[in-house]
Design a protein around this motif. Structure first.
Motif, PDB file in Angstrom:
ATOM      1  N   ASN A  28       0.802  -1.219   0.000  1.00  0.00           N
ATOM      2  CA  ASN A  28       0.000   0.000   0.000  1.00  0.00           C
ATOM      3  C   ASN A  28       0.839   1.276   0.000  1.00  0.00           C
ATOM      4  O   ASN A  28       0.291   2.379   0.099  1.00  0.00           O
ATOM      5  N   ASP A  71     -10.918   1.206  -8.567  1.00  0.00           N
ATOM      6  CA  ASP A  71     -11.462   1.432  -7.222  1.00  0.00           C
ATOM      7  C   ASP A  71     -12.928   1.856  -7.260  1.00  0.00           C
ATOM      8  O   ASP A  71     -13.714   1.475  -6.394  1.00  0.00           O
ATOM      9  N   GLY A  77     -13.694  -6.903  -4.121  1.00  0.00           N
ATOM     10  CA  GLY A  77     -12.242  -7.002  -4.171  1.00  0.00           C
ATOM     11  C   GLY A  77     -11.548  -5.736  -3.722  1.00  0.00           C
ATOM     12  O   GLY A  77     -12.122  -4.650  -3.731  1.00  0.00           O
ATOM     13  N   LYS A  78     -10.266  -5.885  -3.363  1.00  0.00           N
ATOM     14  CA  LYS A  78      -9.500  -4.772  -2.819  1.00  0.00           C
ATOM     15  C   LYS A  78      -8.481  -4.186  -3.784  1.00  0.00           C
ATOM     16  O   LYS A  78      -7.955  -3.109  -3.542  1.00  0.00           O
ATOM     17  N   VAL A  79      -8.165  -4.916  -4.862  1.00  0.00           N
ATOM     18  CA  VAL A  79      -7.079  -4.462  -5.731  1.00  0.00           C
ATOM     19  C   VAL A  79      -7.576  -4.224  -7.147  1.00  0.00           C
ATOM     20  O   VAL A  79      -8.569  -4.794  -7.591  1.00  0.00           O
ATOM     21  N   THR A 104      -0.567  -0.459  -4.477  1.00  0.00           N
ATOM     22  CA  THR A 104      -1.414  -1.638  -4.377  1.00  0.00           C
ATOM     23  C   THR A 104      -1.296  -2.266  -2.998  1.00  0.00           C
ATOM     24  O   THR A 104      -0.215  -2.279  -2.407  1.00  0.00           O
ATOM     25  N   ASN A 105      -2.419  -2.779  -2.527  1.00  0.00           N
ATOM     26  CA  ASN A 105      -2.432  -3.488  -1.250  1.00  0.00           C
ATOM     27  C   ASN A 105      -2.288  -4.990  -1.522  1.00  0.00           C
ATOM     28  O   ASN A 105      -3.114  -5.787  -1.156  1.00  0.00           O
ATOM     29  N   SER A 106      -1.202  -5.334  -2.204  1.00  0.00           N
ATOM     30  CA  SER A 106      -0.982  -6.730  -2.584  1.00  0.00           C
ATOM     31  C   SER A 106       0.514  -7.003  -2.644  1.00  0.00           C
ATOM     32  O   SER A 106       1.338  -6.106  -2.457  1.00  0.00           O
ATOM     33  N   HIS A 245     -14.349 -12.839  -0.349  1.00  0.00           N
ATOM     34  CA  HIS A 245     -14.181 -11.884  -1.443  1.00  0.00           C
ATOM     35  C   HIS A 245     -15.333 -10.879  -1.486  1.00  0.00           C
ATOM     36  O   HIS A 245     -15.118  -9.668  -1.642  1.00  0.00           O
ATOM     37  N   ASN A 248     -14.972  -8.354   1.068  1.00  0.00           N
ATOM     38  CA  ASN A 248     -13.659  -7.670   1.025  1.00  0.00           C
ATOM     39  C   ASN A 248     -12.766  -8.053   2.207  1.00  0.00           C
ATOM     40  O   ASN A 248     -12.057  -7.193   2.730  1.00  0.00           O
TER      41      ASN A 248
END
Length: 248
Positions: A28, A71, A77-79, A104-106, A245, A248
């Motif tokens: 992130n 977004d 989903g988060k990404v 990205t939060n990945s 999922h 989230n």
């Protein structure tokens, strides 16, 4: 696109980085890399960046020229879904500073792929050539799976008994759907790649089921209770992943 890149860290310091490559960054964290555009840029040229599940902003000097994020449009989903992002560059951009910002939060934080430079048509031709074999394999697998299912139905109708091949064919079709949904060319084929990205994960989660059913059939259901246990575990994982999922 070959250039000397630097990463601008949060404290303002700069360190050389390789593109393609990976920058040191936490999840992130905004990752900023910068370079200088060529001194001679012809008309109708583009830069093409690959977003690796990253939100992306691209600047020429201090002007925001292109940005990409899902977004505001994705349902779950988060990404952000991976995608090729194009930015037009003109002759007057020659020698200016190019800055790319990703977040990205990945686990894809700080990863940069090859950046392509050329006409938009020329870049797409190269990307299609590079990835066309994958799509061809997916199409052949899907077609073979459908043919096998049709043959299985015909044989079952003719001989009045179940044909275990249909489960194997179904597994091949699911694998084919995953290849299509996960292809780097998917943005050329499908209008909503956020949903397609979710579909790819669902295909992977369900891939084991037809093969378990196939093995159970070819072993004449001697170990059916064990296979049933595996199917229940698989279904539980599927439901859990889908719920996680959606929430989230």
């Amino acid at each position: 696109f070959n250039a000397d890149w630097e990463q601008i860290r949060s404290d303002g310091s700069r360190v050389p980085v390789n593109v393609p490559g990976r920058c040191d960054a936490e999840k992130n964290e905004k990752v900023i890399i910068t370079t200088t555009l060529p001194e001679d840029i012809p008309e109708n040229m583009n830069l093409c960046f690959r977003s690796n599940k990253q939100n992306m902003q691209i600047y020429v000097d201090d002007e925001l020229r292109q940005q990409y994020s899902t977004d505001d449009v994705r349902v779950f989903g988060k990404v952000t879904v991976s995608m090729y992002v194009f930015m037009n560059v003109e002759p007057e951009d020659a020698g200016k500073q190019l800055t790319v910002v990703t977040q990205t939060n990945s686990s894809y934080t700080g990863i940069f792929n090859n950046i392509y430079y050329g006409t938009k048509t020329g870049i797409w031709e190269y990307i299609i050539r590079k990835n066309s074999v994958e799509l061809l394999v997916a199409a052949v697998m899907g077609l073979l799976g459908i043919v096998c299912i049709i043959c299985s139905i015909a044989l079952q109708f003719y001989y009045k008994k179940k044909v275990s091949l249909r489960y194997l064919a179904l597994g091949v079709i699911v694998a084919s759907m995953w290849l299509f949904a996960n292809s780097e060319l998917r943005q050329l084929i499908f209008p909503n790649i956020s949903i397609l990205n979710d579909m790819a994960f669902l295909m992977i989660l369900s891939l084991a089921t037809p093969f378990i059913l196939y093995l159970n059939e070819v072993q004449n259901k001697r170990y059916q209770k064990y296979y049933n246990a595996v199917l229940i575990i698989n279904l539980t994982i599927y439901i859990a992943c889908v719920v996680l999922h959606l929430l989230n």
